[in-house]
Motif scaffolding. Structure first.
Motif, PDB file in Angstrom:
ATOM      1  N   GLU A 161       0.832  -1.200   0.000  1.00  0.00           N
ATOM      2  CA  GLU A 161       0.000   0.000   0.000  1.00  0.00           C
ATOM      3  C   GLU A 161       0.870   1.255   0.000  1.00  0.00           C
ATOM      4  N   TYR A 162       1.952   1.235   0.776  1.00  0.00           N
ATOM      5  CA  TYR A 162       2.855   2.390   0.829  1.00  0.00           C
ATOM      6  C   TYR A 162       3.446   2.674  -0.551  1.00  0.00           C
ATOM      7  N   ARG A 163       3.929   1.635  -1.224  1.00  0.00           N
ATOM      8  CA  ARG A 163       4.563   1.845  -2.524  1.00  0.00           C
ATOM      9  C   ARG A 163       3.552   2.304  -3.569  1.00  0.00           C
ATOM     10  N   ALA A 164       2.341   1.789  -3.483  1.00  0.00           N
ATOM     11  CA  ALA A 164       1.315   2.197  -4.444  1.00  0.00           C
ATOM     12  C   ALA A 164       0.938   3.668  -4.256  1.00  0.00           C
ATOM     13  N   LYS A 165       0.910   4.124  -3.002  1.00  0.00           N
ATOM     14  CA  LYS A 165       0.524   5.507  -2.715  1.00  0.00           C
ATOM     15  C   LYS A 165       1.634   6.503  -3.024  1.00  0.00           C
ATOM     16  N   THR A 166       2.872   6.131  -2.704  1.00  0.00           N
ATOM     17  CA  THR A 166       3.979   7.090  -2.794  1.00  0.00           C
ATOM     18  C   THR A 166       4.823   6.940  -4.057  1.00  0.00           C
ATOM     19  N   GLY A 167       4.795   5.768  -4.672  1.00  0.00           N
ATOM     20  CA  GLY A 167       5.684   5.537  -5.807  1.00  0.00           C
ATOM     21  C   GLY A 167       7.131   5.392  -5.392  1.00  0.00           C
ATOM     22  N   ASP A 168       7.374   5.201  -4.095  1.00  0.00           N
ATOM     23  CA  ASP A 168       8.732   5.067  -3.563  1.00  0.00           C
ATOM     24  C   ASP A 168       9.180   3.611  -3.660  1.00  0.00           C
ATOM     25  N   PHE A 169      10.012   3.319  -4.658  1.00  0.00           N
ATOM     26  CA  PHE A 169      10.525   1.971  -4.850  1.00  0.00           C
ATOM     27  C   PHE A 169      11.982   1.860  -4.393  1.00  0.00           C
ATOM     28  N   LYS A 170      12.489   2.891  -3.756  1.00  0.00           N
ATOM     29  CA  LYS A 170      13.896   2.915  -3.362  1.00  0.00           C
ATOM     30  C   LYS A 170      14.102   2.597  -1.889  1.00  0.00           C
ATOM     31  N   SER A 171      13.259   3.168  -1.028  1.00  0.00           N
ATOM     32  CA  SER A 171      13.478   2.963   0.409  1.00  0.00           C
ATOM     33  C   SER A 171      12.714   1.766   0.948  1.00  0.00           C
ATOM     34  N   VAL A 172      11.649   1.340   0.254  1.00  0.00           N
ATOM     35  CA  VAL A 172      10.916   0.131   0.629  1.00  0.00           C
ATOM     36  C   VAL A 172      11.113  -0.876  -0.495  1.00  0.00           C
ATOM     37  N   VAL A 173      11.809  -1.968  -0.181  1.00  0.00           N
ATOM     38  CA  VAL A 173      12.169  -2.928  -1.225  1.00  0.00           C
ATOM     39  C   VAL A 173      11.837  -4.343  -0.771  1.00  0.00           C
ATOM     40  N   ASN A 174      11.773  -5.233  -1.746  1.00  0.00           N
ATOM     41  CA  ASN A 174      11.620  -6.648  -1.457  1.00  0.00           C
ATOM     42  C   ASN A 174      12.977  -7.315  -1.634  1.00  0.00           C
ATOM     43  N   ALA A 175      13.253  -8.291  -0.789  1.00  0.00           N
ATOM     44  CA  ALA A 175      14.556  -8.957  -0.850  1.00  0.00           C
ATOM     45  C   ALA A 175      14.771  -9.679  -2.166  1.00  0.00           C
ATOM     46  N   TYR A 176      13.691  -9.998  -2.890  1.00  0.00           N
ATOM     47  CA  TYR A 176      13.819 -10.728  -4.145  1.00  0.00           C
ATOM     48  C   TYR A 176      13.905  -9.822  -5.372  1.00  0.00           C
ATOM     49  N   GLU A 177      13.791  -8.499  -5.177  1.00  0.00           N
ATOM     50  CA  GLU A 177      13.997  -7.595  -6.297  1.00  0.00           C
ATOM     51  C   GLU A 177      15.388  -6.971  -6.174  1.00  0.00           C
ATOM     52  N   GLU A 178      15.893  -6.430  -7.256  1.00  0.00           N
ATOM     53  CA  GLU A 178      17.222  -5.829  -7.245  1.00  0.00           C
ATOM     54  C   GLU A 178      17.206  -4.615  -6.309  1.00  0.00           C
ATOM     55  N   HIS A 179      18.097  -4.610  -5.308  1.00  0.00           N
ATOM     56  CA  HIS A 179      18.112  -3.501  -4.352  1.00  0.00           C
ATOM     57  C   HIS A 179      19.522  -3.220  -3.843  1.00  0.00           C
ATOM     58  N   GLU A 180      20.485  -3.351  -4.726  1.00  0.00           N
ATOM     59  CA  GLU A 180      21.879  -3.122  -4.336  1.00  0.00           C
ATOM     60  C   GLU A 180      22.106  -1.695  -3.838  1.00  0.00           C
ATOM     61  N   HIS A 181      21.273  -0.737  -4.305  1.00  0.00           N
ATOM     62  CA  HIS A 181      21.431   0.660  -3.877  1.00  0.00           C
ATOM     63  C   HIS A 181      21.292   0.804  -2.362  1.00  0.00           C
ATOM     64  N   VAL A 182      20.521  -0.087  -1.737  1.00  0.00           N
ATOM     65  CA  VAL A 182      20.347  -0.027  -0.282  1.00  0.00           C
ATOM     66  C   VAL A 182      21.689  -0.222   0.410  1.00  0.00           C
ATOM     67  N   TYR A 183      22.429  -1.229  -0.001  1.00  0.00           N
ATOM     68  CA  TYR A 183      23.705  -1.548   0.642  1.00  0.00           C
ATOM     69  C   TYR A 183      24.769  -0.502   0.334  1.00  0.00           C
ATOM     70  N   LYS A 184      24.721   0.056  -0.863  1.00  0.00           N
ATOM     71  CA  LYS A 184      25.692   1.101  -1.226  1.00  0.00           C
ATOM     72  C   LYS A 184      25.494   2.336  -0.362  1.00  0.00           C
ATOM     73  N   GLN A 185      24.226   2.752  -0.171  1.00  0.00           N
ATOM     74  CA  GLN A 185      23.983   3.939   0.652  1.00  0.00           C
ATOM     75  C   GLN A 185      24.319   3.677   2.115  1.00  0.00           C
ATOM     76  N   LEU A 186      23.963   2.487   2.612  1.00  0.00           N
ATOM     77  CA  LEU A 186      24.296   2.175   4.002  1.00  0.00           C
ATOM     78  C   LEU A 186      25.794   2.143   4.215  1.00  0.00           C
ATOM     79  N   ALA A 187      26.530   1.618   3.239  1.00  0.00           N
ATOM     80  CA  ALA A 187      27.987   1.543   3.371  1.00  0.00           C
ATOM     81  C   ALA A 187      28.611   2.930   3.427  1.00  0.00           C
ATOM     82  N   SER A 188      28.046   3.881   2.702  1.00  0.00           N
ATOM     83  CA  SER A 188      28.645   5.222   2.650  1.00  0.00           C
ATOM     84  C   SER A 188      28.091   6.165   3.712  1.00  0.00           C
ATOM     85  N   GLN A 189      26.809   6.007   4.067  1.00  0.00           N
ATOM     86  CA  GLN A 189      26.178   6.972   4.960  1.00  0.00           C
ATOM     87  C   GLN A 189      25.693   6.387   6.285  1.00  0.00           C
TER      88      GLN A 189
END
Length: 682
Positions: free
Chosen positions: A389-417
């Motif tokens: 519901e959150y993703r459908a309302k906000t269109g935010d596919f970057k901060s809320v992800v599923n483990a089975y979809e590509e989400h390498e950006h999560v680990y890159k941002q956590l590693a740097s910030q």
């Protein structure tokens, strides 16, 4: 007053959230539960498990306070604490465990929406073949506005959000397959030819093109069927294509070890030599004596004295490439997407499929065959409703992800910030995500992990005298199911049982969780002690974004009111969707031919995995994989489960005297193994 009871199915992980009028009786047998108390009608919820007493507990108002009274011989767990023979007050957010079911409580002060209110006297039995609750709830589900679904695009395999639309007229003049031809139970081959579409005729067809199809084709090729009589329809060029993507996205790179049982090998129907022996032989040959002996030790002593052995992903894929070349996989492959299957008027099946073309259109074709195997795998990614519901309302596919979809950006941002990440779930995938996050913490220790779970897990599932071990709210098991369900007495019991008996047995055993691995168990212990890993329990009310942060609102039994959890990312690790009706092809077959579903809502199959209702004279259709969960075999979506289904269906084909196929036994089996060992065509 009303109460909502929510839980995940112990085997499938699917959510149930019925609403009851209070008082509510919980138990195993409806005849043993009261119909009224002090003149008040009693709602009844029946859970089919031998761990649950006939009348297990009663939820009622006592002195203005909602309470639960234990009426069982085994007791209940309230927020992780055992209650036996006593009454305790409960509130919204509390969790109750009875047998294998963990129930989350939600008290409804105001009346629920009219479409969701049950009759004054409600009886809900959670195990009929369709898993339908009752007529009122069926109507509610039909009237309710459906949530957007998140699934794989069937043509590109890319994750997408689909917003439900008002149903349109299902057919038009250019529809494929032609509705006027596919409307009946049997289609006319003459009418198919009159369409002018390309028609190919063969004997055997595998639909799906993944691991399940591969092991079936490998089996019937080894049993004597020439590749010229086999076709495989798939959108993948490699039989492990989708599996490889899911592994990579869920943080299992090629050098990492897979999280599926290795008691069989998709490239070797005999299972010998297995992955451990092959890897050990390679290590010993290269002089790595200690490493080579370690893998042999694991196999002989797992899981009591050593971690369960599983192979490296790259070794699995390389061995499948070798076998694919040996059996002629590429020559059998037909690139396309199956759109429909119908029985024909000449005792075969017509398969309508579309071939995507470079100009974004599709070329439509038919394939006629006498024997089909369905192994379409998991139809979609399962996404938790609040995150969906959150993703459908906000269109935010970057901060809320599923483990089975590509989400390498999560680990890159956590590693740097650095930052805070919420992990939802506590199964196989969650354990691997946790391991990857720990690796990132080695680069930046300003990372905190919150593992959000619906309820405590005070005790593991049990069957007879066996019980799974629980540590830090994680439940462990030998990979992937108790080994007794793979062969021996428990397999025989399951095969001989009725659909209802299988349901009760598998519910008691529980679904796939994760194996005990020292590395990430140590991560959990260290994280808890150091404070950077925290476990929280509660029902999620909603997820919002405020000032660039994700806010998760949860109810929990540990406090009054709502808690807000702030995070930078949420990773949904609750798994894949498994219901056949989520697959358009299977849904069409189920609806058109009124196929039977077992109590788990999966396809009802015979002991040789045939879908008997689809028989067309001598023609047969078989199934494999998660669509058969609740059937004659327990670990249906493991390597061994796929090979077992392939073996049983091949035996069924041989008994039915299908062309060119024979039983694999004795000298013939040894001869075929020697061909496999020397890499010769079957």
């Amino acid at each position: 007053m009303q109460i909502q009871i929510s839980w995940e199915d112990p085997v499938t992980g699917e959510m149930r959230q019925p609403v009851f009028n209070v008082p509510v009786a919980l138990g195993r047998e409806i005849g043993q539960m009261p119909t009224s108390i002090d003149g008040q009608p009693v709602s009844r919820a029946v859970f089919r498990s031998e761990e649950i007493s006939r009348f297990h507990a009663l939820i009622a108002l006592v002195g203005g306070q909602m309470s639960i009274a234990d009426r069982s011989s085994n007791g209940i767990f309230l927020n992780g604490e055992k209650v036996k023979g006593a009454s305790k007050p409960i509130a919204s957010g509390d969790t109750i465990q009875i047998g294998p079911y963990s129930l989350a409580i939600g008290l409804l002060v105001a009346a629920a929406e009219p479409t969701k209110v049950l009759a004054p006297e409600s009886t809900i039995i959670f195990n009929p073949n369709t898993k339908v609750l009752n007529s009122q709830q069926v109507q509610a589900q039909q009237n309710a506005t459906p949530l957007p679904t998140i699934s794989f695009n069937p043509d590109t395999d890319v994750l997408q959000t689909q917003i439900p639309q008002i149903p349109q007229t299902p057919y038009n003049l250019t529809a494929f397959p032609p509705p006027e031809i596919f409307a009946g139970d049997r289609v006319s081959v003459q009418e198919l030819r009159a369409t002018g579409k390309q028609i190919e005729e063969t004997t055997y067809v595998g639909i799906g093109g993944g691991m399940g199809t591969f092991v079936w084709v490998d089996t019937i090729r080894t049993c004597g069927v020439p590749r010229e009589q086999i076709a495989v329809i798939s959108l993948e060029t490699k039989p492990y294509g989708r599996y490889q993507r899911l592994c990579r996205n869920s943080q299992i790179p090629p050098h990492e070890r897979i999280r599926s049982g290795s008691d069989s090998c998709p490239d070797n129907i005999w299972g010998w030599p297995g992955y451990a022996l092959r890897e050990s032989a390679t290590k010993l040959a290269s002089g790595e004596i200690g490493s080579g002996l370690k893998h042999l030790w694991q196999v002989f002593s797992e899981p009591v004295f050593a971690d369960t052995y599983t192979p490296q992903a790259q070794n699995v894929f390389a061995s499948m490439d070798r076998e694919a070349k040996r059996i002629g996989w590429d020559e059998m492959l037909r690139y396309g997407r199956v759109r429909g299957i119908r029985k024909t008027d000449d005792g075969r099946y017509a398969i309508a499929y579309s071939v995507p073309t470079p100009n974004s259109s599709s070329e439509h074709r038919f394939l006629l065959a006498k024997y089909i195997q369905l192994a379409t795998g998991y139809p979609a990614i399962r996404f938790l409703p609040d995150l969906q519901e959150y993703r459908a309302k906000t269109g935010d596919f970057k901060s809320v992800v599923n483990a089975y979809e590509e989400h390498e950006h999560v680990y890159k941002q956590l590693a740097s910030q650095g930052g805070v990440v919420i992990v939802r779930g506590r199964g196989i995938v969650a354990s691997r995500i946790l391991q990857r996050l720990n690796e990132i913490r080695q680069q930046n220790n300003q990372i905190n992990i919150i593992n959000l779970m619906q309820s405590p897990k005070p005790q593991g599932n049990k069957f007879g005298f066996a019980q799974r071990y629980v540590e830090n709210q994680w439940e462990f098991q030998p990979y992937n199911w108790p080994k007794g369900t793979w062969g021996g007495d428990m397999r025989a019991i399951l095969e001989a049982a009725s659909p209802q008996g299988r349901y009760e047995m598998l519910t008691a055993l529980g679904g796939t969780t994760t194996a005990s691995r020292q590395d990430w168990r140590s991560i959990v212990k260290t994280g808890i002690q150091a404070g950077w890993y925290t476990i929280k329990f509660g029902q999620v009310e909603r997820v919002e974004q405020q000032a660039g942060k994700l806010i998760t609102y949860i109810k929990s039994g540990n406090y009054e009111g709502i808690e807000k959890i702030k995070a930078d990312f949420i990773i949904d690790s609750t798994g894949l969707e498994a219901k056949p009706k989520d697959n358009p092809l299977l849904d069409d077959l189920i609806t058109h031919y009124n196929l039977l579903l077992n109590p788990f809502g999966r396809l009802h199959v015979a002991n040789d995995f045939e879908i008997v209702e689809m028989r067309n004279e001598k023609a047969r259709i078989y199934a494999a994989g998660v669509m058969t969960l609740g059937g004659p075999y327990a670990p249906v979506d493991t390597f061994l489960g796929l090979q077992y289904a392939a073996h049983r269906s091949a035996e069924g084909l041989a008994r039915a005297k299908a062309p060119k196929i024979r039983h694999l036994e004795g000298i013939g089996s040894l001869w075929q193994w020697l061909k496999w060992a020397t890499n010769q065509s079957p």
